[in-house]
Motif scaffolding. Structure first.
Motif, short mmCIF file in Angstrom:
data_model
loop_
_atom_site.label_atom_id
_atom_site.label_comp_id
_atom_site.label_asym_id
_atom_site.label_seq_id
_atom_site.Cartn_x
_atom_site.Cartn_y
_atom_site.Cartn_z
N SER A 92 33.96 -19.58 -70.61
CA SER A 92 34.00 -18.78 -69.84
C SER A 92 35.71 -18.88 -68.85
CB SER A 92 33.62 -17.98 -68.82
OG SER A 92 32.60 -16.94 -69.93
N GLU A 93 35.41 -19.76 -68.33
CA GLU A 93 36.19 -20.95 -67.55
C GLU A 93 37.97 -21.07 -68.65
OE1 GLU A 93 34.85 -24.20 -65.61
OE2 GLU A 93 32.89 -22.71 -64.33
N VAL A 94 37.66 -21.91 -69.84
CA VAL A 94 38.92 -22.31 -70.37
C VAL A 94 39.57 -21.23 -70.36
CG1 VAL A 94 39.01 -23.41 -72.54
CG2 VAL A 94 37.28 -24.24 -70.81
N ARG A 95 38.31 -20.34 -71.13
CA ARG A 95 38.99 -18.76 -71.91
C ARG A 95 40.28 -18.33 -70.39
NH1 ARG A 95 36.12 -14.14 -72.96
NH2 ARG A 95 35.40 -14.06 -70.96
N GLU A 100 46.15 -17.05 -68.86
CA GLU A 100 46.58 -16.85 -67.43
C GLU A 100 48.23 -18.12 -68.11
OE1 GLU A 100 47.06 -14.85 -65.20
OE2 GLU A 100 45.18 -13.85 -66.07
N ASN A 101 47.37 -18.60 -69.01
CA ASN A 101 48.65 -19.50 -69.71
C ASN A 101 48.50 -20.98 -68.63
OD1 ASN A 101 50.29 -21.08 -71.40
ND2 ASN A 101 51.68 -20.05 -70.62
N LYS A 102 47.84 -21.43 -68.01
CA LYS A 102 47.59 -22.03 -66.71
C LYS A 102 47.13 -23.47 -67.49
CE LYS A 102 47.01 -18.74 -62.50
NZ LYS A 102 46.95 -18.70 -61.79
N GLU A 103 47.32 -24.42 -66.80
CA GLU A 103 46.79 -25.79 -67.22
C GLU A 103 45.31 -26.39 -66.84
OE1 GLU A 103 47.56 -30.42 -66.40
OE2 GLU A 103 49.04 -29.16 -65.84
#
Length: 291
Positions: A92-95, A100-103
């Motif tokens: 969920s954190e990775v998703r 948000e297209n964030k690193e």
């Protein structure tokens, strides 16, 4: 990029746990479909066991190893379930970062990789255990039984005759079709060639793997070429070549067996959980036929 690993784990979880219901179907329908599939698996295994003609000792070896393999699988499933909640949080954190297209932060990456490594280690453990079980079964089988297993194709109705096990190269239906093609008068063959080829293609596609990428035009040209060759052969040549011609006809529509298909078949059939009750009934009766 971590997307591939995330997808891989999600796929493994879905396949191994199978905790999701069949989409869109009521529970009663799911149970009926599940029972039907159970019966299909049992019938296929019975065809295999009957065809291999296992001795009492061989059945006991297979049964013991299948039970041990079930323990390994149960341990793996337990390991996955223990990690499920943590993995859901990590995914969920990775998703959220990917949406948000964030690193992805280093701590999140490290946490996911730790969980992924632990799952892979658990999977490796069961794989190593399965290798030993497969090897023991392989060594217990006679050469002709190994050959039969190598050639086994799961079936519901076994072929007639001595070979009661589904055979990968049993092309009697196709060779009879080639014989009929030879008997069609030239004028009728030329007039109806397109329809004949089209019907053949439709029939052959029934044997293709799910979602197989089949080019209809290319396959029609292939079928037409084989049919033309069949009609131009002398009788003696046709008798010699008809099995190979039938194989050429069906081969593009069948899944290719991997080089280690014998190992896969031992693991997939003789170490399956479904074979345990089948062999238990036979071993308890002390009769290889179970009758």
């Amino acid at each position: 990029m971590e997307k591939g690993k995330v997808f891989t784990f999600f796929t493994v979880m879905a396949v191994l746990l199978t905790i999701k219901p069949i989409w869109g179907l009521p529970e009663s329908s799911q149970q009926k479909l599940g029972r039907t599939e159970e019966l299909r698996r049992e019938v296929r295994l019975l065809n295999l066991i009957n065809g291999l003609d296992l001795t009492q000792e061989q059945m006991e070896i297979v049964l013991a190893n299948a039970r041990e393999n079930k323990k390994l699988r149960d341990q793996f499933e337990k390991a996955l379930l223990n990690k499920q909640e943590e993995m859901e949080v990590a995914l969920s954190e990775v998703r959220s970062y990917l949406r948000e297209n964030k690193e992805i932060p280093p701590q999140t990456v490290r946490n996911y990789r730790r969980l992924d490594r632990e799952v892979r280690e658990a999977r490796l453990k069961i794989q190593e255990g399965m290798k030993d079980l497969v090897k023991e079964i392989e060594e217990s089988l006679e050469p002709h039984q190994l050959y039969q297993l190598q050639e086994f194709v799961p079936c519901i109705i076994p072929p007639k005759g001595e070979k009661r096990i589904g055979q990968a190269k049993d092309h009697k239906g196709l060779t009879r079709n080639l014989e009929r093609i030879r008997r069609v008068p030239s004028r009728l063959y030329k007039q109806n060639k397109e329809e004949i080829v089209g019907k053949t293609l439709k029939g052959l596609k029934l044997h293709a793997p799910l979602f197989a990428d089949i080019n209809d035009e290319e396959m029609e040209r292939r079928i037409e070429s084989i049919y033309d060759a069949v009609r131009n052969l002398e009788d003696a040549e046709f008798e010699i070549q008809k099995e190979q011609l039938a194989e050429d006809l069906i081969s593009p529509f069948q899944p290719q067996a991997p080089s280690n298909s014998l190992i896969r078949k031992i693991a997939g059939f003789l170490l399956s959980a479904e074979i345990i009750p089948v062999l238990e009934r036979r071993v308890d009766k002390g009769n290889p036929t179970g009758r």
